[in-house]
Design an enzyme around this catalytic site. Sequence first.
Site, PDB file in Angstrom:
ATOM      1  N   GLU A  54       0.820  -1.200   0.000  1.00  0.00           N
ATOM      2  CA  GLU A  54       0.000   0.000   0.000  1.00  0.00           C
ATOM      3  C   GLU A  54       0.862   1.261   0.000  1.00  0.00           C
ATOM      4  OE1 GLU A  54      -3.095   0.410  -0.529  1.00  0.00           O
ATOM      5  OE2 GLU A  54      -3.561  -1.715  -0.594  1.00  0.00           O
ATOM      6  N   TYR A 137      -5.837   7.006   4.459  1.00  0.00           N
ATOM      7  CA  TYR A 137      -5.976   5.945   3.464  1.00  0.00           C
ATOM      8  C   TYR A 137      -5.223   4.693   3.877  1.00  0.00           C
ATOM      9  CZ  TYR A 137      -5.161   2.924  -0.406  1.00  0.00           C
ATOM     10  OH  TYR A 137      -5.058   1.791  -1.166  1.00  0.00           O
ATOM     11  N   ASP A 155      -9.020   5.399  -2.497  1.00  0.00           N
ATOM     12  CA  ASP A 155      -7.851   5.862  -3.244  1.00  0.00           C
ATOM     13  C   ASP A 155      -8.329   6.494  -4.544  1.00  0.00           C
ATOM     14  OD1 ASP A 155      -8.545   3.748  -4.920  1.00  0.00           O
ATOM     15  OD2 ASP A 155      -6.536   2.855  -4.938  1.00  0.00           O
ATOM     16  N   CYS A 223     -25.097   2.600 -11.800  1.00  0.00           N
ATOM     17  CA  CYS A 223     -24.241   3.762 -12.021  1.00  0.00           C
ATOM     18  C   CYS A 223     -25.028   4.958 -12.541  1.00  0.00           C
ATOM     19  CB  CYS A 223     -23.128   3.406 -13.007  1.00  0.00           C
ATOM     20  SG  CYS A 223     -21.968   4.749 -13.289  1.00  0.00           S
TER      21      CYS A 223
END
Length: 364
Positions: A54, A137, A155, A223
Amino acid sequence: MDAKDSIAPPADGPADPRAVAPALLDWYDRHRRDLPWRARPGEMPDPYRVWLSEVMLQQTTVATVRPRFTAWVQRWPTFADLAAADEADVMAAWAGLGYYARARNLLAAARVIAANHNGRLPETEVVLRRLPGFGAYTAAAVAAIAFGERAVVVDANVERVVTRLFAISTPLPNARPAIRAATNTITPNARAGDFAQAMMDLGQAVCTVRRPQCLLCPLVAHCAAHARGEPERYPAKKPKPDRPHRHGTIFWLTREGANGSEVLLVRRPDRGLLGGMRALPTGPWEQDPPGLAGAPADTCWRALNTQVSHGFTHFTLDLALVTGEAHGTVQIGEWWPVASLGEAGLPTVFAKAARAVMGGVEAG
């Protein structure tokens, strides 16, 4: 619940946010990427590898990170190994990945983990936030992926997916509280780590910046941006201001050593750009060319008919290249064999300059 999660999500978006996670996880089970830091189905994640990946992946592509990650874990396979590493070795191993504060924070966090947490990574987002380099994050991603804690992981890929799912039209970065709130409504209690990784995979492979593959998307029915026929409109971004431009000079100072030609390297200050890294000596980086200001020795400097350009996050840089030979003692830095300069771990801008100088010297 985090205070930021209390911000109301946008009114637009999936009719039933709870349907998003099952659809995405079903897709992920069939299309997940095979990555060296990712646990295979049925395996327990390795917290060290999750954390390292990460950090490495911030502002860096998977293609770039994959070989560097593999080399890193071969050299330092555990928190204890990294905690015992020499800082210069760590910085050299990080060379070329950029954003060098990440490497310093990796080492600092490993030492805290070894000293205060019995060599084990804390398992909750709240405690992770207390470690060096663990911002919002990273703490959320590690808590979710390594330990299965429900955490809201956002992210750049997730930002793109969520702004399209909810048709969030506020430009970044102002949209981030709304994005986080929207992500919170679709993050499941179970398989939170898989959900976070699925969102990242979706953004990388399907919900791409340009020409998103909506027909292949498991979330197309949910969406709002697709329903409006304009997925590429999202996320909206404010225009970036022009970056200032600076000039500098790199000094290539050599001498003949016991094993051949050596070049002078210096260690940059711990704080500031490229902090703690080995580098070629350089004068100030200013609005106008500084000439020989900051030269590491009094010698006859010869300018090469070439320069190196490099872009940093906040400015661009043109570097003139000058060469000279050392006469007598030089009070700063260390002498490094030119033949093995690739092992010094120079940051990208200085590695570029070294290649340009060696090419220019050979051509001359």
